[in-house]
Design an enzyme around this catalytic site. Structure first.
Site, short mmCIF file in Angstrom:
data_model
loop_
_atom_site.label_atom_id
_atom_site.label_comp_id
_atom_site.label_asym_id
_atom_site.label_seq_id
_atom_site.Cartn_x
_atom_site.Cartn_y
_atom_site.Cartn_z
N LYS A 1 -10.70 -4.27 -3.78
CA LYS A 1 -11.55 -3.09 -4.02
C LYS A 1 -10.78 -1.99 -4.74
O LYS A 1 -11.29 -1.31 -5.59
CB LYS A 1 -12.07 -2.53 -2.69
CG LYS A 1 -13.02 -3.43 -1.95
CD LYS A 1 -13.52 -2.70 -0.71
CE LYS A 1 -13.80 -3.65 0.42
NZ LYS A 1 -12.67 -3.81 1.36
N LYS B 1 -4.81 -10.79 -6.48
CA LYS B 1 -6.09 -10.97 -5.77
C LYS B 1 -7.12 -9.91 -6.17
O LYS B 1 -6.75 -8.78 -6.52
CB LYS B 1 -5.85 -11.00 -4.25
CG LYS B 1 -5.94 -9.68 -3.57
CD LYS B 1 -6.09 -9.82 -2.05
CE LYS B 1 -6.25 -8.43 -1.48
NZ LYS B 1 -7.14 -8.29 -0.37
N LYS C 1 0.83 -1.21 0.00
CA LYS C 1 0.00 0.00 0.00
C LYS C 1 0.86 1.26 0.00
O LYS C 1 0.43 2.29 -0.52
CB LYS C 1 -0.97 -0.01 1.18
CG LYS C 1 -2.02 -1.09 1.01
CD LYS C 1 -3.35 -0.76 1.61
CE LYS C 1 -4.35 -1.80 1.15
NZ LYS C 1 -5.63 -1.73 1.78
N1 AQP Z 1 -9.53 -11.59 -3.22
C1 AQP Z 1 -9.81 -12.06 -2.02
N2 AQP Z 1 -9.91 -13.40 -1.81
C2 AQP Z 1 -10.21 -13.90 -0.58
N3 AQP Z 1 -10.44 -13.10 0.50
C3 AQP Z 1 -10.35 -11.76 0.34
N4 AQP Z 1 -10.51 -10.74 1.19
C4 AQP Z 1 -10.31 -9.56 0.54
N5 AQP Z 1 -10.01 -9.81 -0.75
C5 AQP Z 1 -10.03 -11.16 -0.91
C6 AQP Z 1 -10.87 -10.88 2.59
O1 AQP Z 1 -12.00 -10.05 2.84
C7 AQP Z 1 -11.91 -9.63 4.20
C8 AQP Z 1 -12.15 -8.15 4.28
O2 AQP Z 1 -11.19 -7.50 3.50
P1 AQP Z 1 -10.93 -5.95 3.68
O3 AQP Z 1 -11.85 -5.19 2.83
O4 AQP Z 1 -10.97 -5.57 5.08
O5 AQP Z 1 -9.45 -5.82 3.31
P2 AQP Z 1 -8.69 -6.02 2.03
O6 AQP Z 1 -8.04 -7.36 2.10
O7 AQP Z 1 -7.77 -4.89 1.96
O8 AQP Z 1 -9.81 -6.01 0.89
P3 AQP Z 1 -9.64 -5.41 -0.49
O9 AQP Z 1 -10.85 -5.69 -1.28
O10 AQP Z 1 -8.36 -5.88 -1.08
O11 AQP Z 1 -9.64 -3.85 -0.20
P4 AQP Z 1 -8.57 -2.74 -0.53
O12 AQP Z 1 -8.42 -2.75 -2.00
O13 AQP Z 1 -9.24 -1.49 -0.01
O14 AQP Z 1 -7.31 -3.08 0.18
C9 AQP Z 1 -10.53 -10.02 4.74
O15 AQP Z 1 -10.70 -11.17 5.55
C10 AQP Z 1 -9.76 -10.36 3.50
O16 AQP Z 1 -8.80 -11.36 3.74
#
Ligand code: AQP
Length: 338
Positions: free
Chosen positions: A198, A195, A113
């Site tokens: 968002k 992966k 990040k």
């Molecule tokens: N691609 C994924 N596959 C499996 N699990 C996932 N998680 C996120 N992406 C995947 C799981 O979703 C939960 C909540 O995630 P989060 O929104 O708190 O954090 P993150 O991992 O940062 O999600 P994003 O979508 O990738 O958001 P951004 O882009 O804002 O960083 C967690 O349990 C995560 O493991």
């Protein structure tokens, strides 16, 4: 599994990676342990990267709504917003005073990040606050996707270090374990570049209308070897096939596997078959979301009740923590100074 905690950031619309990697598992756990299953919209985490103040509240509400639509029933489990229970920040501060900087700088998510955004101190502290989220409720199990394993390891280390230093006889914190649903530990993004995330604009959103989902899936890259309709492909190289394994029934998976290898079906046929399984999963979620959109007070009431429930637990833990580290209790000032 005595108590479970997990969170999700309100940084955008929830996607099938969040659902399959985390929320679906949360729903199952909630069926087993009821109000000891605590789920949180982690809005203080969301501001560790630049955010829009006009949107943050709305995204927090939307994330709660999407979680309820995905099957989390606040009558059975606990759902709340992190900023409604300020003890998260208090415990986060205590942990930050006990965590070596080098441990935080090594975190993969921090490194990723900080390449995308300017590095704020809060971004570095993210896993410390996450440890506080989990340990405030003395959770022993944290259901997450694979990307969070390193943070849960750090949480264990923070708990271990705190107990050893401040409460060796009677440990304040458990050492929680990550619980991973192996079938969907890391759902790939639609661009097949890692992966689904968002912030990477490679998502299929839980509440996206069917036509919008099809627009994205129709143009998604497949196995590059399938240039023409008659070229055979390798399903393992195609992100659409990974989604079939998550959403389609065994007969369809078999059909597209053979069809791809033999060029018996084209990529568009394969994508149309995916839409069937995908919508079978998403339609009931989208129908429940429509209900909550028409009855928003059901979501806000759930968040208020969730915060009240959590604050009671959080206050008790903080009393123990303050005593353990030796802070002066406000109600004991007189005896101390006499
Ligand atoms: N691609 C994924 N596959 C499996 N699990 C996932 N998680 C996120 N992406 C995947 C799981 O979703 C939960 C909540 O995630 P989060 O929104 O708190 O954090 P993150 O991992 O940062 O999600 P994003 O979508 O990738 O958001 P951004 O882009 O804002 O960083 C967690 O349990 C995560 O493991």
């Amino acid at each position: 599994m005595k108590r479970v905690f997990s969170g999700i950031q309100p940084t955008g619309d929830l996607h099938i990676g969040n659902y399959l990697g985390a929320i679906r598992n949360w729903v199952k756990i909630g069926e087993q342990i009821g109000k000891d299953a605590i789920f949180c919209i982690v809005d203080y985490h969301a501001i560790t990267i630049p955010h829009d103040r006009e949107l943050l509240g709305r995204l927090t509400f939307d994330a709660a709504l999407a979680n309820m639509a995905a099957g989390l029933d606040p009558n059975k489990i606990v759902l709340f917003a992190q900023s409604h229970v300020p003890e998260h920040l208090e415990l986060g501060w205590v942990f930050s005073t006990q965590t070596p900087l080098g441990e935080l700088e090594r975190m993969t998510q921090f490194k990723d990040k900080s390449e995308q955004h300017s590095v704020l101190a809060g971004l570095l502290m993210y896993p410390v606050l996450q440890a506080a989220d989990i340990l405030l409720y003395k959770a022993d199990t944290v259901p997450v996707g694979e990307d969070q394993i390193q943070h849960i390891e750090l949480t264990r280390e923070i708990a271990r270090r705190f107990n050893a230093k401040f409460s060796p006889e009677n440990p304040v914190f458990p050492e929680p374990k990550a619980s991973i649903d192996k079938s969907a530990a890391r759902v790939p993004g639609l661009d097949n570049s890692g992966k689904m995330s968002k912030s990477k604009n490679n998502t299929l959103e839980l509440l996206e209308p069917q036509a919008a989902l099809w627009d994205k899936i129709r143009v998604a890259p497949t196995d590059p070897a399938r240039v023409r309709r008659n070229d055979p492909g390798t399903p393992e190289k195609c992100v659409i096939f990974s989604y079939h394994k998550l959403f389609s029934n065994l007969d369809t998976i078999q059909e597209v596997d053979v069809g791809c290898r033999t060029a018996g079906i084209g990529c568009i046929d394969c994508k149309k078959l995916l839409m069937v399984g995908l919508m079978e999963t998403l339609e009931p979620i989208q129908a429940r979301a429509a209900h909550f959109q028409a009855h928003p007070h059901e979501v806000t009431d759930a968040l208020v009740a969730g915060a009240e429930h959590c604050q009671k637990i959080a206050r008790e833990t903080m009393l123990e923590v303050r005593d353990a580290i030796g802070l002066l209790r406000p109600n004991s000032i007189r005896p101390v100074i006499q």
